[in-house]
Design a protein around this motif. Structure first.
Motif, PDB file in Angstrom:
ATOM      1  N   ALA A  27       4.857 -16.223 -31.387  1.00  0.00           N
ATOM      2  CA  ALA A  27       4.213 -17.013 -32.441  1.00  0.00           C
ATOM      3  C   ALA A  27       5.142 -17.223 -33.627  1.00  0.00           C
ATOM      4  N   VAL A  28       5.791 -16.160 -34.089  1.00  0.00           N
ATOM      5  CA  VAL A  28       6.643 -16.253 -35.279  1.00  0.00           C
ATOM      6  C   VAL A  28       8.003 -16.841 -34.932  1.00  0.00           C
ATOM      7  N   THR A  29       8.630 -16.325 -33.875  1.00  0.00           N
ATOM      8  CA  THR A  29      10.000 -16.735 -33.543  1.00  0.00           C
ATOM      9  C   THR A  29      10.133 -18.225 -33.221  1.00  0.00           C
ATOM     10  N   PRO A  30       9.220 -18.835 -32.433  1.00  0.00           N
ATOM     11  CA  PRO A  30       9.431 -20.243 -32.068  1.00  0.00           C
ATOM     12  C   PRO A  30       9.226 -21.221 -33.221  1.00  0.00           C
ATOM     13  N   LYS A  31       8.499 -20.875 -34.256  1.00  0.00           N
ATOM     14  CA  LYS A  31       8.151 -21.814 -35.321  1.00  0.00           C
ATOM     15  C   LYS A  31       9.020 -21.573 -36.543  1.00  0.00           C
ATOM     16  N   GLU A  32       9.555 -22.641 -37.074  1.00  0.00           N
ATOM     17  CA  GLU A  32      10.435 -22.520 -38.237  1.00  0.00           C
ATOM     18  C   GLU A  32       9.693 -21.991 -39.448  1.00  0.00           C
ATOM     19  N   GLU A  33       8.433 -22.383 -39.592  1.00  0.00           N
ATOM     20  CA  GLU A  33       7.649 -21.916 -40.732  1.00  0.00           C
ATOM     21  C   GLU A  33       7.012 -20.559 -40.483  1.00  0.00           C
ATOM     22  N   GLY A  34       7.212 -20.022 -39.253  1.00  0.00           N
ATOM     23  CA  GLY A  34       6.638 -18.717 -38.945  1.00  0.00           C
ATOM     24  C   GLY A  34       5.173 -18.819 -38.562  1.00  0.00           C
ATOM     25  N   ALA A  35       4.457 -17.721 -38.692  1.00  0.00           N
ATOM     26  CA  ALA A  35       3.047 -17.705 -38.301  1.00  0.00           C
ATOM     27  C   ALA A  35       2.344 -16.543 -38.991  1.00  0.00           C
ATOM     28  N   ASP A  36       1.021 -16.635 -38.997  1.00  0.00           N
ATOM     29  CA  ASP A  36       0.190 -15.546 -39.515  1.00  0.00           C
ATOM     30  C   ASP A  36      -0.240 -14.656 -38.342  1.00  0.00           C
ATOM     31  N   ILE A  37      -0.253 -13.363 -38.597  1.00  0.00           N
ATOM     32  CA  ILE A  37      -0.767 -12.402 -37.619  1.00  0.00           C
ATOM     33  C   ILE A  37      -1.873 -11.605 -38.294  1.00  0.00           C
ATOM     34  N   THR A  38      -3.028 -11.609 -37.674  1.00  0.00           N
ATOM     35  CA  THR A  38      -4.198 -10.941 -38.243  1.00  0.00           C
ATOM     36  C   THR A  38      -4.665  -9.834 -37.310  1.00  0.00           C
ATOM     37  N   VAL A  39      -4.865  -8.664 -37.884  1.00  0.00           N
ATOM     38  CA  VAL A  39      -5.401  -7.526 -37.150  1.00  0.00           C
ATOM     39  C   VAL A  39      -6.736  -7.161 -37.785  1.00  0.00           C
ATOM     40  N   SER A  40      -7.790  -7.178 -37.006  1.00  0.00           N
ATOM     41  CA  SER A  40      -9.110  -6.855 -37.534  1.00  0.00           C
ATOM     42  C   SER A  40      -9.780  -5.833 -36.630  1.00  0.00           C
ATOM     43  N   ALA A  41     -10.657  -5.037 -37.220  1.00  0.00           N
ATOM     44  CA  ALA A  41     -11.394  -4.014 -36.465  1.00  0.00           C
ATOM     45  C   ALA A  41     -12.781  -3.890 -37.056  1.00  0.00           C
ATOM     46  N   GLN A  42     -13.782  -3.810 -36.203  1.00  0.00           N
ATOM     47  CA  GLN A  42     -15.161  -3.679 -36.648  1.00  0.00           C
ATOM     48  C   GLN A  42     -15.964  -2.880 -35.638  1.00  0.00           C
ATOM     49  N   LEU A  43     -17.089  -2.371 -36.100  1.00  0.00           N
ATOM     50  CA  LEU A  43     -17.982  -1.598 -35.248  1.00  0.00           C
ATOM     51  C   LEU A  43     -19.045  -2.526 -34.683  1.00  0.00           C
ATOM     52  N   VAL A  44     -19.128  -2.579 -33.349  1.00  0.00           N
ATOM     53  CA  VAL A  44     -20.117  -3.398 -32.665  1.00  0.00           C
ATOM     54  C   VAL A  44     -20.953  -2.458 -31.798  1.00  0.00           C
ATOM     55  N   GLY A  45     -22.140  -2.111 -32.290  1.00  0.00           N
ATOM     56  CA  GLY A  45     -22.951  -1.121 -31.587  1.00  0.00           C
ATOM     57  C   GLY A  45     -22.267   0.232 -31.643  1.00  0.00           C
ATOM     58  N   LEU A  62      -0.446 -21.846 -25.842  1.00  0.00           N
ATOM     59  CA  LEU A  62       0.106 -22.284 -24.556  1.00  0.00           C
ATOM     60  C   LEU A  62       0.700 -23.677 -24.684  1.00  0.00           C
ATOM     61  N   GLN A  63       1.920 -23.804 -24.223  1.00  0.00           N
ATOM     62  CA  GLN A  63       2.554 -25.104 -24.200  1.00  0.00           C
ATOM     63  C   GLN A  63       2.262 -25.793 -22.877  1.00  0.00           C
ATOM     64  N   PRO A  64       2.392 -27.108 -22.823  1.00  0.00           N
ATOM     65  CA  PRO A  64       2.125 -27.817 -21.556  1.00  0.00           C
ATOM     66  C   PRO A  64       2.988 -27.269 -20.418  1.00  0.00           C
ATOM     67  N   GLY A  65       2.336 -26.925 -19.318  1.00  0.00           N
ATOM     68  CA  GLY A  65       3.047 -26.404 -18.160  1.00  0.00           C
ATOM     69  C   GLY A  65       3.355 -24.934 -18.228  1.00  0.00           C
ATOM     70  N   GLN A  66       3.026 -24.289 -19.348  1.00  0.00           N
ATOM     71  CA  GLN A  66       3.317 -22.861 -19.493  1.00  0.00           C
ATOM     72  C   GLN A  66       2.176 -22.039 -18.906  1.00  0.00           C
ATOM     73  N   GLN A  67       2.506 -21.010 -18.112  1.00  0.00           N
ATOM     74  CA  GLN A  67       1.498 -20.166 -17.488  1.00  0.00           C
ATOM     75  C   GLN A  67       1.053 -19.081 -18.460  1.00  0.00           C
ATOM     76  N   ASP A  68      -0.178 -18.636 -18.240  1.00  0.00           N
ATOM     77  CA  ASP A  68      -0.776 -17.646 -19.140  1.00  0.00           C
ATOM     78  C   ASP A  68       0.008 -16.345 -19.157  1.00  0.00           C
ATOM     79  N   HIS A  69       0.522 -15.937 -17.985  1.00  0.00           N
ATOM     80  CA  HIS A  69       1.184 -14.640 -17.935  1.00  0.00           C
ATOM     81  C   HIS A  69       2.514 -14.646 -18.676  1.00  0.00           C
ATOM     82  N   SER A  70       3.087 -15.838 -18.945  1.00  0.00           N
ATOM     83  CA  SER A  70       4.365 -15.888 -19.637  1.00  0.00           C
ATOM     84  C   SER A  70       4.244 -15.529 -21.097  1.00  0.00           C
ATOM     85  N   LEU A  71       3.014 -15.380 -21.585  1.00  0.00           N
ATOM     86  CA  LEU A  71       2.837 -15.006 -22.976  1.00  0.00           C
ATOM     87  C   LEU A  71       3.107 -13.533 -23.214  1.00  0.00           C
TER      88      LEU A  71
END
Length: 378
Positions: free
Chosen positions: A274-292, A306-315
């Protein structure tokens, strides 16, 4: 007032002591049973003497049988059971002969029953007694051996699981170490010693944490987040304003236990894709909550997704996503959830759900509060 402490030590933890206890208790029970039967039939008190002598004789004979059985129990089944039958037969004949001889010696002139008739009757009684003792001996020993093998298998499985977790935990992405050391080298060449020292100190602290914590250990979520921030501080010195991080942690899950270094591979994955491919970088958010009764943790980014033609596992980084999934499976079995998908607004998101666990249990919460209050007062 003295308090008797009960231990949970297994009865067969000391097999030698367990044998003597059971052996003595069994023959004592046989004496009591025969004595009670004789008294109920109106026998004189003197009849107890041959019963006691017979019990001592049987006690000694079965001790000899135990030595033989200890050797036979490890042999092939045919040898074990055939030699056991021979041993019981010979022991029964000798035991019956001694019983009858003692009985006629003590009751000389009282009982006119022929020796052979008494001997045959004693053979029947003593064969049942020795056969029952032998069956119990083998049954108990096979039970103990089965328990030992089960315990050994559990220990081996635990060691294998621990080794697997250690392997997964220590598969740090070599690119992270390479890039960090390369950045430190660049800072040294540029004579930016303060930044180089700061980056080296943070890398040292991060690596120290990965080494001192056990692979199977679970840490409070707050500690996991602090370690993650230490890792991000290193990466921010490389990416500067291009890496923007946000944390949303509900107070209800701050003490929840999670496997150590669980989130680092996911954030590293987000930085790489996310950060490396974009010149402007990216935001990374980490959140945690109690669900039940479960802790829901999400790691999301604003990368290209996902880019066109890119497979999910390549992420994945090749080991990061797979390792996280495997560690969760090892720690919680099927009682966990791990999903990753592309957001509709763009970017990538990983969702984890774990059962809520905490080190503060009933009875310790008050102690922890009192301790904390004492620190504040001091």
């Amino acid at each position: 007032m003295a308090v008797l402490e009960l231990t949970d030590k297994p009865f067969f933890a000391d097999k030698n002591r367990a044998f003597w206890n059971l052996h003595s208790a069994g023959w004592a029970g046989a004496v009591i049973l025969r004595a009670a039967s004789g008294i109920a039939q109106g026998q004189p008190v003197s009849f107890l003497v041959p019963i006691l002598i017979s019990a001592v004789t049987g006690y000694s004979i079965t001790l000899l049988l135990s030595v033989i059985y200890r050797f036979l129990i490890g042999q092939r089944p045919f040898i074990t059971w055939s030699l056991t039958f021979v041993s019981v037969s010979l022991a029964t004949i000798g035991y019956a002969y001694l019983d009858v001889w003692v009985l006629q010696t003590i009751r000389d002139g009282v009982d006119e029953t022929p020796f052979a008739q008494l001997w045959l009757a004693a053979i029947y009684i003593n064969s049942v007694l020795l056969a029952a003792w032998s069956a119990l001996y083998y049954a108990i020993n096979y039970f103990v051996r089965a328990e030992e093998q089960a315990d050994q298998m559990m220990r081996l499985e635990a060691q294998a699981t621990s080794a697997q977790l250690t392997m997964l935990r220590y598969q740090l992405n070599p690119h992270f170490l390479f890039n960090t050391l390369n950045s430190i080298s660049t800072l040294v060449l540029l004579k930016q010693t303060e930044q180089a020292n700061a980056m080296l100190s943070r890398l040292s602290s991060f690596l120290r944490f990965t080494l001192i914590n056990e692979a199977a250990a679970k840490v409070p979520l707050t500690q996991e987040i602090e370690t993650l921030k230490l890792y991000l501080d290193i990466e921010k010195m490389r990416f500067e304003e291009r890496l923007r991080t946000y944390f949303t942690i509900e107070p209800a899950v701050e003490n929840a236990l999670v496997p150590s270094l669980l989130l680092q591979p996911l954030v590293e994955n987000a930085i790489k894709y996310a950060v490396t491919p974009k010149e402007e970088g990216a935001d990374i958010t980490v959140s945690a909550q109690l669900v039940g009764q479960r802790v829901r943790i999400t790691v999301s980014d604003t990368g290209p997704g996902l880019q066109p033609g890119q497979q999910d596992h390549s992420l994945s980084t090749g080991v990061g996503m797979a390792n996280t999934r495997e560690r969760l499976s090892q720690a919680y079995g099927d009682n966990q959830r791990f999903e990753h998908y592309v957001k509709a607004s763009g970017g990538f998101e990983v969702l984890l759900e774990l059962p809520y666990q905490s080190r503060i249990i009933a009875g310790e919460e008050n102690k922890a509060g009192a301790k904390q209050q004492g620190k504040i007062s001091a």
